[in-house]
Design an enzyme around this catalytic site. Structure first.
Site, PDB file in Angstrom:
ATOM      1  N   SER A   1       0.832  -1.207   0.000  1.00  0.00           N
ATOM      2  CA  SER A   1       0.000   0.000   0.000  1.00  0.00           C
ATOM      3  C   SER A   1       0.870   1.262   0.000  1.00  0.00           C
ATOM      4  CB  SER A   1      -0.962  -0.072   1.199  1.00  0.00           C
ATOM      5  OG  SER A   1      -1.926   0.937   1.150  1.00  0.00           O
TER       6      SER A   1
ATOM      7  N   ASP B   1     -10.186  -4.276  -5.061  1.00  0.00           N
ATOM      8  CA  ASP B   1      -9.534  -3.256  -4.221  1.00  0.00           C
ATOM      9  C   ASP B   1     -10.299  -1.930  -4.339  1.00  0.00           C
ATOM     10  OD1 ASP B   1      -7.832  -1.397  -3.032  1.00  0.00           O
ATOM     11  OD2 ASP B   1      -6.024  -2.436  -3.691  1.00  0.00           O
TER      12      ASP B   1
ATOM     13  N   HIS C   1      -8.040  -4.624  -0.743  1.00  0.00           N
ATOM     14  CA  HIS C   1      -6.753  -3.948  -0.551  1.00  0.00           C
ATOM     15  C   HIS C   1      -5.836  -4.749   0.382  1.00  0.00           C
ATOM     16  CE1 HIS C   1      -4.298  -0.414  -1.187  1.00  0.00           C
ATOM     17  NE2 HIS C   1      -4.110  -0.272   0.111  1.00  0.00           N
TER      18      HIS C   1
END
Ligand code: MLT
Length: 228
Positions: free
Chosen positions: A112, A162, A193
């Site tokens: 991320s 996501d 995610h």
């Protein structure tokens, strides 16, 4: 571990390679709200013998560590991102000297926000990394000058569901890195995610393949089995 103010400037964890001949160092870069301990277990799963270098992001967003500032979800403060990218690349170079790490063996493993700054290092300071594993990354910025990424492998793992990184955004990043010459492997998970065990297993196999290919190319290979 070092504190801000020490030469490296990042609070971090370093764990030496378990095999002196391990072909890998993993630079572990956590997501928003994580810290330098977050990805140590993932790093061990990805490459059991590798050295692990894990810095904590210095930017605080409501108390949550990150690697660069953002103005909103997915909207980055580009000036800060550029400066923080160089700062992180400098840290990697300093740490490589301090811990005697071969710089052509340092792979970023980012999740991320950590994957986004890893992509930014590839785009602005490609010499700092041998390659990268990017979990749920987006295009951090488009560089003014395209970097030369030929010979640098990148594993891009995206989640089909996501809510933060759309499939289009993933494709945009894949194209950008490929145009710069990187050897990109795009892997889709039926996930959001979050990082899944299947992401880790696929990335592990991909890294192992890279290490095996590198070993097979090395002069005098076969004399001794190396582990990642
Ligand atoms: C970022 O800010 O880097 C991305 O939005 C990912 C995140 O941290 O949520």
């Amino acid at each position: 571990m070092s504190a801000p103010g020490e030469p490296s400037g990042f609070i971090h964890r370093f764990i030496a390679a378990k095999e002196p001949d391990s072909p890998l160092t993993l630079l572990l870069l956590h997501g928003t709200g994580g810290d330098e301990t977050d990805l140590l277990g993932v790093g061990r799963q990805l490459a059991p013998s590798a050295a692990l270098l894990s810095p904590r992001g210095k930017v605080l967003e409501h108390g949550m560590p990150r690697y660069f500032r953002r103005l909103a979800e997915g909207l980055f403060d580009l000036e800060d991102l550029r400066a923080r990218t160089h700062e992180l690349a400098d840290f990697v170079e300093t740490a490589a000297q301090r811990y005697r790490l071969a710089s052509d063996r340092i792979f970023a493993v980012g999740f991320s926000n950590g994957a986004n700054i890893a992509a930014s290092v590839l785009l602005l300071r490609p010499e700092a990394l041998a390659g990268a594993v990017l979990f749920r990354a987006m295009v951090p910025l488009v560089p003014e000058t395209m970097p030369y990424l030929r010979g640098r492998p990148v594993f891009l793992a995206a989640g089909r569901r996501d809510p933060i990184v759309s499939p289009d955004e993933t494709e945009r990043l894949r194209r950008l890195l490929s145009q710069a010459g990187a050897d990109v492997t795009l892997h889709w998970e039926t996930a959001g995610h979050e990082l899944t065990p299947a992401d880790i297993e696929t990335a592990r196999a991909w890294l192992k393949e890279w290490a095996t290919a590198r070993r097979d190319r090395a002069p005098g290979h076969g004399a001794k089995e190396r582990q990642i």
